[in-house]
Write a protein that holds these residues in place. Sequence first.
Motif, PDB file in Angstrom:
ATOM      1  N   PRO A 178      -2.684   7.352   4.785  1.00  0.00           N
ATOM      2  CA  PRO A 178      -2.978   8.902   4.616  1.00  0.00           C
ATOM      3  C   PRO A 178      -2.172   9.253   3.366  1.00  0.00           C
ATOM      4  O   PRO A 178      -2.601  10.297   2.696  1.00  0.00           O
ATOM      5  N   LYS A 179      -0.847   8.617   3.048  1.00  0.00           N
ATOM      6  CA  LYS A 179      -0.062   9.189   1.889  1.00  0.00           C
ATOM      7  C   LYS A 179      -0.936   8.735   0.552  1.00  0.00           C
ATOM      8  O   LYS A 179      -0.611   9.510  -0.405  1.00  0.00           O
ATOM      9  N   ALA A 200     -12.433   1.615  -0.109  1.00  0.00           N
ATOM     10  CA  ALA A 200     -11.413   2.608  -0.760  1.00  0.00           C
ATOM     11  C   ALA A 200     -11.085   3.613   0.516  1.00  0.00           C
ATOM     12  O   ALA A 200      -9.978   4.235   0.828  1.00  0.00           O
ATOM     13  N   LYS A 201     -12.267   3.939   1.245  1.00  0.00           N
ATOM     14  CA  LYS A 201     -11.802   4.928   2.106  1.00  0.00           C
ATOM     15  C   LYS A 201     -11.125   4.198   3.537  1.00  0.00           C
ATOM     16  O   LYS A 201     -10.456   4.949   4.137  1.00  0.00           O
ATOM     17  N   GLY A 202     -11.602   3.119   3.737  1.00  0.00           N
ATOM     18  CA  GLY A 202     -10.465   2.359   4.794  1.00  0.00           C
ATOM     19  C   GLY A 202      -9.001   2.332   4.347  1.00  0.00           C
ATOM     20  O   GLY A 202      -8.243   2.553   5.070  1.00  0.00           O
ATOM     21  N   ALA A 249     -11.419   5.449  -7.317  1.00  0.00           N
ATOM     22  CA  ALA A 249     -12.771   4.481  -6.880  1.00  0.00           C
ATOM     23  C   ALA A 249     -13.615   5.337  -7.741  1.00  0.00           C
ATOM     24  O   ALA A 249     -13.918   6.266  -7.870  1.00  0.00           O
ATOM     25  N   CYS A 250     -14.662   3.876  -8.344  1.00  0.00           N
ATOM     26  CA  CYS A 250     -15.626   4.285  -9.108  1.00  0.00           C
ATOM     27  C   CYS A 250     -16.798   4.603  -8.168  1.00  0.00           C
ATOM     28  O   CYS A 250     -17.216   3.746  -7.388  1.00  0.00           O
ATOM     29  N   TYR A 270       0.770  -1.155  -0.063  1.00  0.00           N
ATOM     30  CA  TYR A 270      -0.092  -0.029  -0.163  1.00  0.00           C
ATOM     31  C   TYR A 270       0.745   1.265   0.076  1.00  0.00           C
ATOM     32  O   TYR A 270       0.700   2.280  -0.680  1.00  0.00           O
ATOM     33  N   LYS A 271       1.969   1.243   0.571  1.00  0.00           N
ATOM     34  CA  LYS A 271       3.075   2.223   0.847  1.00  0.00           C
ATOM     35  C   LYS A 271       3.542   2.910  -0.598  1.00  0.00           C
ATOM     36  O   LYS A 271       3.997   4.000  -0.861  1.00  0.00           O
TER      37      LYS A 271
END
Length: 202
Positions: free
Chosen positions: A61-62, A53-55, A36-37, A28-29
Amino acid sequence: FKDYDANTQAERLITHIENALSHLNMEYKDIDYLAACTGPGSFTGIRIALSAAKGIILGCPKIKPVAITNFQTINFRIRQQYMHFDHAISTLDASRGQIYLQKFTKKEEDEPKILSYNEFIYFLNSLKGNIVCAGSGLEKIFNINSAIPQDVVVLPRFPYPDARIIAQTSSALILKGKENSKIDPLYIREPDAKLPNVKGSV
């Protein structure tokens, strides 16, 4: 992936994402943007995808969010293949004899709307100039109604947006500095369940 099953993708979405990252030797980093659709589409599918997506963004946060609609991805494909238009119309099958659509010009875009098949044909006939349409909404029209004006260009080769086109569309918006970071669901149809109109309520 060997264990991919479209019927369980909601339950295993995060697992599929992490498998894809592992396949690419990424974490992820290593991600700068997450596209995100936001819809329109399945109520449950949109909620699950955007919650995931929000999770991910909350946990990393990057990563910068990029909201993209199905209409934008269809419009992106239209512009790749057909440049000489006055009106480009992205359509999506809304079921129940209806179509979701959004009209784009070279510089502007209308608000998304939902129309019946007959209303859609009337809408097409009301437009002037070069008109091009694409998207899954057209298939139903062709099956039940041959009244699409003959001078309307129909691009049948990409009825459904996919992840590759979502990424390409998002990348183009980022490069232009026009990306939208608010990944809220796009709902057009009125909800089926409504609160009763109780007399005397505020």
